[in-house]
Motif scaffolding. Sequence first.
Motif, PDB file in Angstrom:
ATOM      1  N   PRO A  85      -7.378   4.650  19.064  1.00 65.90           N
ATOM      2  CA  PRO A  85      -6.292   3.674  18.275  1.00 65.90           C
ATOM      3  C   PRO A  85      -6.616   4.062  16.645  1.00 65.90           C
ATOM      4  CG  PRO A  85      -7.566   2.275  19.444  1.00 65.90           C
ATOM      5  CD  PRO A  85      -7.985   3.549  19.981  1.00 65.90           C
ATOM      6  N   GLY A  86      -5.185   3.950  16.166  1.00 65.21           N
ATOM      7  CA  GLY A  86      -5.474   3.877  14.581  1.00 65.21           C
ATOM      8  C   GLY A  86      -5.501   2.339  13.931  1.00 65.21           C
ATOM      9  N   PRO A  87      -5.763   2.469  12.750  1.00 64.78           N
ATOM     10  CA  PRO A  87      -5.585   1.005  12.295  1.00 64.78           C
ATOM     11  C   PRO A  87      -4.504   0.107  12.524  1.00 64.78           C
ATOM     12  CG  PRO A  87      -6.067   2.504  10.563  1.00 64.78           C
ATOM     13  CD  PRO A  87      -5.479   3.496  11.715  1.00 64.78           C
ATOM     14  N   GLY A  88      -4.651  -1.257  13.009  1.00 65.70           N
ATOM     15  CA  GLY A  88      -3.667  -1.977  13.226  1.00 65.70           C
ATOM     16  C   GLY A  88      -2.973  -2.024  14.907  1.00 65.70           C
ATOM     17  N   ASN A  89      -3.828  -1.076  15.563  1.00 63.36           N
ATOM     18  CA  ASN A  89      -3.312  -0.623  17.019  1.00 63.36           C
ATOM     19  C   ASN A  89      -4.625  -1.482  17.792  1.00 63.36           C
ATOM     20  OD1 ASN A  89      -2.757  -0.111  19.532  1.00 63.36           O
ATOM     21  ND2 ASN A  89      -2.688   2.207  19.028  1.00 63.36           N
ATOM     22  N   HIS A  90      -4.269  -2.772  18.103  1.00 66.30           N
ATOM     23  CA  HIS A  90      -5.067  -3.285  19.086  1.00 66.30           C
ATOM     24  C   HIS A  90      -4.758  -3.357  20.537  1.00 66.30           C
ATOM     25  CE1 HIS A  90      -7.110  -4.996  15.340  1.00 66.30           C
ATOM     26  NE2 HIS A  90      -5.923  -5.298  14.944  1.00 66.30           N
ATOM     27  N   GLY A  91      -3.662  -2.784  20.904  1.00 68.42           N
ATOM     28  CA  GLY A  91      -3.339  -2.609  22.266  1.00 68.42           C
ATOM     29  C   GLY A  91      -2.308  -3.633  22.485  1.00 68.42           C
ATOM     30  N   PRO A  92      -1.840  -3.467  23.886  1.00 66.49           N
ATOM     31  CA  PRO A  92      -0.887  -4.602  24.282  1.00 66.49           C
ATOM     32  C   PRO A  92      -1.563  -6.064  24.388  1.00 66.49           C
ATOM     33  CG  PRO A  92      -1.570  -3.151  26.154  1.00 66.49           C
ATOM     34  CD  PRO A  92      -2.116  -2.655  24.666  1.00 66.49           C
ATOM     35  N   VAL A  93      -0.904  -7.188  24.435  1.00 70.53           N
ATOM     36  CA  VAL A  93      -1.334  -8.536  24.517  1.00 70.53           C
ATOM     37  C   VAL A  93      -1.443  -8.820  26.073  1.00 70.53           C
ATOM     38  CG1 VAL A  93      -0.780 -10.858  24.122  1.00 70.53           C
ATOM     39  CG2 VAL A  93      -0.592  -9.403  22.256  1.00 70.53           C
ATOM     40  N   ARG A  94      -2.539  -9.401  26.454  1.00 72.52           N
ATOM     41  CA  ARG A  94      -2.708  -9.982  27.674  1.00 72.52           C
ATOM     42  C   ARG A  94      -2.965 -11.335  27.777  1.00 72.52           C
ATOM     43  NH1 ARG A  94      -0.307  -5.868  28.860  1.00 72.52           N
ATOM     44  NH2 ARG A  94      -0.893  -3.904  29.864  1.00 72.52           N
ATOM     45  N   VAL A  95      -2.960 -12.050  28.926  1.00 72.40           N
ATOM     46  CA  VAL A  95      -3.560 -13.504  28.962  1.00 72.40           C
ATOM     47  C   VAL A  95      -4.883 -13.451  28.972  1.00 72.40           C
ATOM     48  CG1 VAL A  95      -3.775 -15.203  30.777  1.00 72.40           C
ATOM     49  CG2 VAL A  95      -1.497 -14.411  30.274  1.00 72.40           C
ATOM     50  N   SER A  96      -5.572 -14.444  28.377  1.00 69.14           N
ATOM     51  CA  SER A  96      -6.939 -14.369  28.259  1.00 69.14           C
ATOM     52  C   SER A  96      -7.397 -16.170  28.583  1.00 69.14           C
ATOM     53  CB  SER A  96      -7.461 -13.978  26.892  1.00 69.14           C
ATOM     54  OG  SER A  96      -8.953 -14.306  26.854  1.00 69.14           O
ATOM     55  N   GLY A  97      -7.807 -16.279  29.892  1.00 66.65           N
ATOM     56  CA  GLY A  97      -8.014 -17.568  30.285  1.00 66.65           C
ATOM     57  C   GLY A  97      -6.787 -18.414  30.542  1.00 66.65           C
ATOM     58  N   ALA A  98      -7.179 -19.594  30.607  1.00 69.20           N
ATOM     59  CA  ALA A  98      -5.999 -20.725  31.011  1.00 69.20           C
ATOM     60  C   ALA A  98      -5.212 -20.894  29.770  1.00 69.20           C
ATOM     61  CB  ALA A  98      -6.457 -21.736  31.620  1.00 69.20           C
ATOM     62  N   HIS A  99      -5.829 -20.736  28.582  1.00 63.28           N
ATOM     63  CA  HIS A  99      -4.953 -21.336  27.290  1.00 63.28           C
ATOM     64  C   HIS A  99      -4.657 -20.179  26.140  1.00 63.28           C
ATOM     65  CE1 HIS A  99      -7.250 -24.703  28.610  1.00 63.28           C
ATOM     66  NE2 HIS A  99      -6.204 -25.374  28.198  1.00 63.28           N
ATOM     67  N   GLY A 100      -5.192 -18.846  26.439  1.00 65.55           N
ATOM     68  CA  GLY A 100      -4.892 -17.808  25.393  1.00 65.55           C
ATOM     69  C   GLY A 100      -4.627 -16.528  25.595  1.00 65.55           C
ATOM     70  N   PHE A 101      -4.444 -15.867  24.640  1.00 72.04           N
ATOM     71  CA  PHE A 101      -4.071 -14.377  24.610  1.00 72.04           C
ATOM     72  C   PHE A 101      -4.756 -13.522  23.680  1.00 72.04           C
ATOM     73  CE2 PHE A 101      -0.405 -17.316  25.497  1.00 72.04           C
ATOM     74  CZ  PHE A 101       0.394 -16.533  26.373  1.00 72.04           C
ATOM     75  N   ALA A 102      -5.089 -12.491  24.228  1.00 69.90           N
ATOM     76  CA  ALA A 102      -5.728 -11.389  23.384  1.00 69.90           C
ATOM     77  C   ALA A 102      -5.276  -9.937  23.506  1.00 69.90           C
ATOM     78  CB  ALA A 102      -7.254 -11.340  23.903  1.00 69.90           C
ATOM     79  N   HIS A 103      -5.392  -9.041  22.742  1.00 70.82           N
ATOM     80  CA  HIS A 103      -5.089  -7.621  22.832  1.00 70.82           C
ATOM     81  C   HIS A 103      -5.957  -6.981  23.716  1.00 70.82           C
ATOM     82  CE1 HIS A 103      -1.963  -7.590  19.563  1.00 70.82           C
ATOM     83  NE2 HIS A 103      -2.582  -8.477  18.974  1.00 70.82           N
ATOM     84  N   ALA A 104      -5.707  -5.786  24.151  1.00 66.36           N
ATOM     85  CA  ALA A 104      -6.513  -4.868  25.059  1.00 66.36           C
ATOM     86  C   ALA A 104      -7.682  -4.574  24.576  1.00 66.36           C
ATOM     87  CB  ALA A 104      -5.875  -3.757  25.372  1.00 66.36           C
TER      88      ALA A 104
END
Length: 472
Positions: A85-104
């Motif tokens: 991936p190029g700059p700024g491309n962190h991938g799609p957002v997914r659920v991360s645990g019971a409280h948060g979200f994170a990119h792929a």
Amino acid sequence: MTVERWGLHELRLTGPGTGNPYTEVRLRAEFRHRNRVVPVDGFYDGEGRHVVRFSPDRVGTWFWVTRSNVPELDGRRGSFECVPPGPGNHGPVRVSGAHGFAHADGTRHLPLGTTCYHWTHYADEEHEERTLRSLAGSPFTKVRMCLLPTRDMAPPMLPFAGDTPGRLDKTRFNPAFFAHFERRLRDLLALGIQADVILFHPYDRGHWGVDDMTPEQDRFLLRYTLARLAAFRHVWWSLANEYDFNRAKTVEDWDRLGRYVQRKDPYQRLRSIHNGTRMYVYERIYDFTRPWITHQSIQHWDARLTADWVAACPKPVVIDEIGYEGVVDRRWGNITGRALLRQFWHAAAAGGFVGHGECYPDPSRDGSAWISRGGSLRGESVPRIAFLRRLLEEGPADIPGARRRGEYWLEYFGERAHAFREVELPPGGAYRIELIDTWDMTVTELAGVHRGRARVALGGRQDMAVRIRRTR
């Protein structure tokens, strides 16, 4: 040909354009990387164009082959190279645990969203560009936006073919509408903003005939929309806005449609559904424990319930509608900026997130508000939400978990005007304590390192918070 990881690869094929290609032509492609095969539906784009869009999630060579009931579209083959991936491309957002979200790629995501239901529907280039400039200068990382029109709208383009109320051709789509919608999705992607696409809503009331379609028509719309939009890595699916206000569908109907989206989406984008409420009276929050739902999209007026919602369903809470800053005559659209900001802080302290909206009439656009058409942000809450975002970015991804471990927490006092507060610190630890004025946007560190119990002077001021961080 090269495509970056989580980017978009498009197959454009020439095929039948007569008859009704939307219903008569079936097209999909199978994308293969080593021993993994991903089937993806294609769609008809008008004028004999048949398209398949694909978003690769692994670096390396991908091979593809088409499958179709039309000989000229069947068995076409090719390949492309997926690169990092190029700059700024962190991938799609997914659920991360019971409280948060994170990119792929593991990058944290804070869903501090805003609502602009129909900002793409009026073909008003100047106004849409103004909306994008406003978003670019804002703290917002997500936009809730509708696919279908409401009763009171007369948009120049609709998702279905036709422009006569009650007589849309629901066996054909309007590629021009979707092309414009996609152009604005690309603009949001360039800004690093997620697009929370609202698929259905109850506000048509039979005018255009899109809120009471048959189950077959609902699935027809979903299949086409997913084929066109799912490959955009920043798309989320909101199955419905205020689902319970739609009297044509039952909860079982919504569940069937939710499972259909889950089954037809090759990428498993984030999925939820949004309840209605009679503000300050009652709400009908959906059963978010259903397996097809990835996170809780809630309408409610009290963010202090965030911890209760997570306890009942261990999925992240996003209060997408809590009331809008503004001056309209409806209870949901005339809270103050200070009241809205308080809800953001109550949720943040409990590990949840709140969505923004504004209802200040725009005299240049027939009195429409930001939540309807976008435009310019005017509210007092926006810079203070930006301040909150900076503080959250400095903290842990899971604030409740960090508090349980005695590492970090926020105490927020809202409208209470305490002279001081006694803070109990976990035994054995040393802590830094900072006083936060959430309205004036200041952070003041208390002198020294604190242990056991600390008295924090608040000066009888409202909208104060305390941030506590373990040093050792």
